[in-house]
Every structure is written in C-alpha cells, then in structure tokens.
Design an enzyme around this catalytic site. Sequence first.
Site, PDB file in Angstrom:
ATOM      1  N   TYR A 290       0.840  -1.208   0.000  1.00  0.00           N
ATOM      2  CA  TYR A 290       0.000   0.000   0.000  1.00  0.00           C
ATOM      3  C   TYR A 290       0.873   1.254   0.000  1.00  0.00           C
ATOM      4  O   TYR A 290       0.677   2.164  -0.804  1.00  0.00           O
ATOM      5  CB  TYR A 290      -0.906  -0.021   1.233  1.00  0.00           C
ATOM      6  CG  TYR A 290      -1.829   1.178   1.339  1.00  0.00           C
ATOM      7  CD1 TYR A 290      -2.984   1.255   0.568  1.00  0.00           C
ATOM      8  CD2 TYR A 290      -1.552   2.229   2.215  1.00  0.00           C
ATOM      9  CE1 TYR A 290      -3.842   2.348   0.670  1.00  0.00           C
ATOM     10  CE2 TYR A 290      -2.403   3.317   2.334  1.00  0.00           C
ATOM     11  CZ  TYR A 290      -3.555   3.375   1.558  1.00  0.00           C
ATOM     12  OH  TYR A 290      -4.393   4.461   1.658  1.00  0.00           O
ATOM     13  N   LYS A 294       1.113   4.098  -2.867  1.00  0.00           N
ATOM     14  CA  LYS A 294       0.741   5.506  -2.655  1.00  0.00           C
ATOM     15  C   LYS A 294       1.914   6.447  -2.944  1.00  0.00           C
ATOM     16  O   LYS A 294       1.721   7.554  -3.434  1.00  0.00           O
ATOM     17  CB  LYS A 294       0.212   5.700  -1.227  1.00  0.00           C
ATOM     18  CG  LYS A 294      -1.142   5.042  -1.002  1.00  0.00           C
ATOM     19  CD  LYS A 294      -2.208   5.619  -1.949  1.00  0.00           C
ATOM     20  CE  LYS A 294      -3.592   5.054  -1.699  1.00  0.00           C
ATOM     21  NZ  LYS A 294      -4.621   5.608  -2.576  1.00  0.00           N
TER      22      LYS A 294
HETATM   23  N1  LIG Z   1      -9.155   5.837   5.139  1.00  0.00           N
HETATM   24  C1  LIG Z   1      -7.932   6.318   5.307  1.00  0.00           C
HETATM   25  O1  LIG Z   1      -7.437   6.428   6.431  1.00  0.00           O
HETATM   26  C2  LIG Z   1      -7.153   6.791   4.128  1.00  0.00           C
HETATM   27  C3  LIG Z   1      -5.993   7.519   4.333  1.00  0.00           C
HETATM   28  C4  LIG Z   1      -5.250   7.947   3.248  1.00  0.00           C
HETATM   29  C5  LIG Z   1      -5.683   7.660   1.966  1.00  0.00           C
HETATM   30  N2  LIG Z   1      -6.822   6.945   1.790  1.00  0.00           N
HETATM   31  C6  LIG Z   1      -7.220   6.660   0.415  1.00  0.00           C
HETATM   32  O2  LIG Z   1      -8.473   7.255   0.177  1.00  0.00           O
HETATM   33  C7  LIG Z   1      -9.144   6.543  -0.854  1.00  0.00           C
HETATM   34  C8  LIG Z   1     -10.551   6.215  -0.386  1.00  0.00           C
HETATM   35  O3  LIG Z   1     -10.481   5.348   0.696  1.00  0.00           O
HETATM   36  P1  LIG Z   1     -11.650   5.192   1.754  1.00  0.00           P
HETATM   37  O4  LIG Z   1     -11.033   5.364   3.077  1.00  0.00           O
HETATM   38  O5  LIG Z   1     -12.790   6.017   1.368  1.00  0.00           O
HETATM   39  O6  LIG Z   1     -11.924   3.633   1.600  1.00  0.00           O
HETATM   40  P2  LIG Z   1     -13.199   2.876   1.047  1.00  0.00           P
HETATM   41  O7  LIG Z   1     -12.818   1.444   1.053  1.00  0.00           O
HETATM   42  O8  LIG Z   1     -14.413   3.280   1.781  1.00  0.00           O
HETATM   43  O9  LIG Z   1     -13.317   3.416  -0.453  1.00  0.00           O
HETATM   44  C9  LIG Z   1     -12.576   2.895  -1.496  1.00  0.00           C
HETATM   45  C10 LIG Z   1     -13.497   2.665  -2.666  1.00  0.00           C
HETATM   46  O10 LIG Z   1     -12.729   2.185  -3.754  1.00  0.00           O
HETATM   47  C11 LIG Z   1     -13.491   1.171  -4.393  1.00  0.00           C
HETATM   48  N3  LIG Z   1     -12.647   0.250  -5.132  1.00  0.00           N
HETATM   49  C12 LIG Z   1     -11.773  -0.655  -4.657  1.00  0.00           C
HETATM   50  N4  LIG Z   1     -11.217  -1.347  -5.658  1.00  0.00           N
HETATM   51  C13 LIG Z   1     -11.734  -0.858  -6.799  1.00  0.00           C
HETATM   52  C14 LIG Z   1     -11.543  -1.151  -8.171  1.00  0.00           C
HETATM   53  N5  LIG Z   1     -10.724  -2.123  -8.587  1.00  0.00           N
HETATM   54  N6  LIG Z   1     -12.243  -0.443  -9.089  1.00  0.00           N
HETATM   55  C15 LIG Z   1     -13.093   0.530  -8.690  1.00  0.00           C
HETATM   56  N7  LIG Z   1     -13.313   0.853  -7.419  1.00  0.00           N
HETATM   57  C16 LIG Z   1     -12.643   0.168  -6.481  1.00  0.00           C
HETATM   58  C17 LIG Z   1     -14.209   0.481  -3.252  1.00  0.00           C
HETATM   59  O11 LIG Z   1     -15.320  -0.278  -3.735  1.00  0.00           O
HETATM   60  C18 LIG Z   1     -14.591   1.637  -2.387  1.00  0.00           C
HETATM   61  O12 LIG Z   1     -15.833   2.148  -2.710  1.00  0.00           O
HETATM   62  C19 LIG Z   1      -8.300   5.294  -1.114  1.00  0.00           C
HETATM   63  O13 LIG Z   1      -7.520   5.510  -2.258  1.00  0.00           O
HETATM   64  C20 LIG Z   1      -7.429   5.200   0.116  1.00  0.00           C
HETATM   65  O14 LIG Z   1      -6.231   4.544  -0.135  1.00  0.00           O
HETATM   66  C21 LIG Z   1      -7.569   6.513   2.824  1.00  0.00           C
END
Ligand SMILES: NC(=O)c1ccc[n+]([C@@H]2O[C@H](COP(=O)([O-])OP(=O)(O)OC[C@H]3O[C@@H](n4cnc5c(N)ncnc54)[C@H](O)[C@@H]3O)[C@@H](O)[C@H]2O)c1
Length: 386
Positions: A290, A294
């Site tokens: 991951y 990123k």
């Molecule tokens: N939650 C955190 O703490 C955090 C921190 C930093 C960055 N992020 C990033 O933010 C973004 C959103 O994460 P989140 O926390 O809302 O998580 P989440 O799991 O709620 O949302 C991620 C979404 O991506 C979709 N997804 C996964 N694989 C996919 C694919 N192959 N094709 C299309 N859609 C796909 C999922 O169905 C989901 O709806 C991500 O990129 C995550 O890495 C999250």
Amino acid sequence: MPVSRMLNNLQFQMRFARKALRPSTASLCIQHQKYRCLSTSIQRLKEEPKAAHPTKHESRPIRSGEPVAEHVKEDESKRAGLPEEPMEGPPPLFSSSTSHDSETTAPLAPLPAQELFSLKDRTILITGGGRGLGLTIAHACLESGANVRCMDLLPEPSQKQWLKSKLYANKNDLEITYHYLDVTNKIQVEKVFKHLFEINDEKKPIKGLFTSAGIQIMMPALEFSIEKFRKVIDVDLTGTFLCTQSFAKNFFKKNPNLNVDNDLKKQASIVMTGSMSGHIANLGIECVAYNASKAGVNQLSKNLALEWSKKGIRVNSLSPGYIRTALTAAQLNEKPELNEIWLQGSLLGRLSTPDEFRGPVLYLLSEASSFMTGADLLVDGGHCAT
Ligand SMILES: NC(=O)c1ccc[n+]([C@@H]2O[C@H](COP(=O)([O-])OP(=O)(O)OC[C@H]3O[C@@H](n4cnc5c(N)ncnc54)[C@H](O)[C@@H]3O)[C@@H](O)[C@H]2O)c1
C-alpha cells in the site's frame, strides 16, 4: 569565477573595445558606451571586497546605503510607496498575449473570491465514488454546483449517502449518476470514460477527475504473497494511471486547441488520492504494498503534470492522514490497539472524517488552485510533521 579572472576578462574586453573605437567612427557612440560600461565594472570590482568562498558567503553591503524597498524607509516624509506594477523585469503577461487589458493578463482576476472554489457549470468524474471518501467528495462537488459521475466496483453505492446526494441533485437541477467500473480493467476504463465524455452535456463540460478507488492489505512483508502485492499495486497505482490516462485522452480530444495561457477557465484538474503513507511507514501496521503504491501515486502526479499541464490539465495529489472510513474500520477491527498508536502520531490528537477533505479537494479541483500543478497536498493532522 574568481575576481582576478573577471578583472582579466574585462581588461581584455576593454582592449578590444578600444581597438574597435579607433577605426570606426560610425559606431563611435555605441562603442563609447560599451567602453564606459566596462570601465565602471572594473572600477567596481576593484573597490568591492573579494567574494568569499560560496559556503562562507557574506552578504555584500547595499551600495547606496539605503534600504532597497521604499516601504521600509524609516523617514516617513520620503515614503514613496511601492509601484502597483513592477516597473522593471519581465511583465506579468502571458507569453502569447499581446493585449494589455486585465482580462487577458490575469484572466481569473475578475472572479470574486467566493466563486474561486465553485465548480458550477462543469462535470466532475470520481472513481471509488461508491462510498467513503469518494462519495463524500461527490456530494461536496454537487454542493459546489457540478454534475457528478461516480464510478466504483460496488454493485451499488452506499445507499444512505447516495439517496441524500440524489435528493440534493434533484432539488438543485443537478445530476449525479453511478457507473460500474473496475479501475484495473483497461478495456472497461476506456469504454466507461469514452462513454461519459460522449454523453456529456456540452453546457457542463467535464473538467475534473478525482481518483479515490483504492484498497489496503495489512500483512508483514515476509509473508506478502506476490499475488496480493500485485493486486494492491494494480488497483491503487495502475488503476489510478489508467483512469487519468483515459480522462486525459478524452479531454484533449474534446479540447484540441486550448490556449493554456488564456483559457484558464476551460482547463481541467486531476486530483489523485495518494496518502501520507506514500511519505512514511505507518507505525503499528505492516502494509508495504500500500505504502509503495501511494508513493507511486504521489510521483505519478508529478510526471503527469509535467506532460499535461501545458496542454490544459493540472495534476496534483492529495495525501490524507488517517480517515474514519470502512478501510480503516477493517484495520481497527483487526488491531484495536492501532487507535491509540494513530492518535499519538497526530498533532491534532484525533483521526479525521471524510468531510474534512472537502475543502482541500474543492480547492484542487477548482480555479482557486490555478497555479498549482505537480504538487502533493498533505492533509494529515500534522502526522508527518514529527
Ligand atoms: N481511510 C484512510 O485512512 C485513508 C488515508 C489515506 C488515503 N486513503 C485513500 O483514500 C481513498 C478512499 O479510501 P476510503 O477510506 O474512502 O476507503 P473505502 O474502502 O471506503 O473506499 C474505497 C473505494 O474504492 C473502491 N474500489 C476498490 N477497488 C476498486 C476497483 N478495482 N475499481 C473501482 N473501485 C474500487 C471500493 O469499492 C470503495 O468504494 C483510497 O484511495 C485510500 O487509499 C484513505
């Protein structure tokens, strides 16, 4: 260059200038001016103290002995005020502009500040728009006046939030639609993006992409299977690239003759969700794939910005800190002690919620960030500061 060598050079040029003065009377004035210039330079060099070694550089005293900026003069009676426009140096005009009116020299200046962040009269595409951060940003884009197209792997978006957004869109004569998309499937990505550009209302051109689709797998590096490692890279990094590539191809096709100097309002903005995990290794969780993915996203934005900014697409990444979403819930469920570890790392002493990224993303998608490209916006509650 050492002063002695500069002196030699100048003296050589002076001899040359003197010679040139003798036979030619036609260019007498020009040569005479050159000669005077060189003499003055030599005189100055002789007067000035020898330049110190660059690493031990001491600031040279100002020649006039007066402060350089007018406004710092202590004598109020002599305060002349700064000129509104710089009088010297390159003018703040765009390279291809010949007109001097402010519409062309600063095309965004007439926009009132409160409209800078507006997304009205445009359409924004969002991957991972089925829930979490993506769906929260989708609603914020609606509230900011845009039509929104959400794409996700989920068969349907998170219903409670989706219905709220649908209702808001209907009330405000806006559109929010949902499209099934696996970001790792190149053929599908190309098909969906092409379709979205083709069906789009010309009055609300597609001018933004927010990529939020992402997955996280927690596993010690020694046990990480190659399949799982590839999966994370495939979704988070390759998937992001495929979507940005398809977006750019269609955008450039629709906007073949963008004058990037003057058509600032017609330009597009791509915002990719990276993570603070692209900058650091997270205490308490093993997630090598991951974090590598990123870091890749953060770098991807710089390279795409290099290639596309002058053609009309700004590209930036957003690096969130911990957000309370399904993604982190799964980790906290597995390792409840993470909560304490994460809180200790946050200078604000808390985790964030998805709504706290509305401001940063609206900023990056809108004209408010018109001079920002190839940058990473770190919004992590101060986590990376220590
Ligand atoms: N939650 C955190 O703490 C955090 C921190 C930093 C960055 N992020 C990033 O933010 C973004 C959103 O994460 P989140 O926390 O809302 O998580 P989440 O799991 O709620 O949302 C991620 C979404 O991506 C979709 N997804 C996964 N694989 C996919 C694919 N192959 N094709 C299309 N859609 C796909 C999922 O169905 C989901 O709806 C991500 O990129 C995550 O890495 C999250």
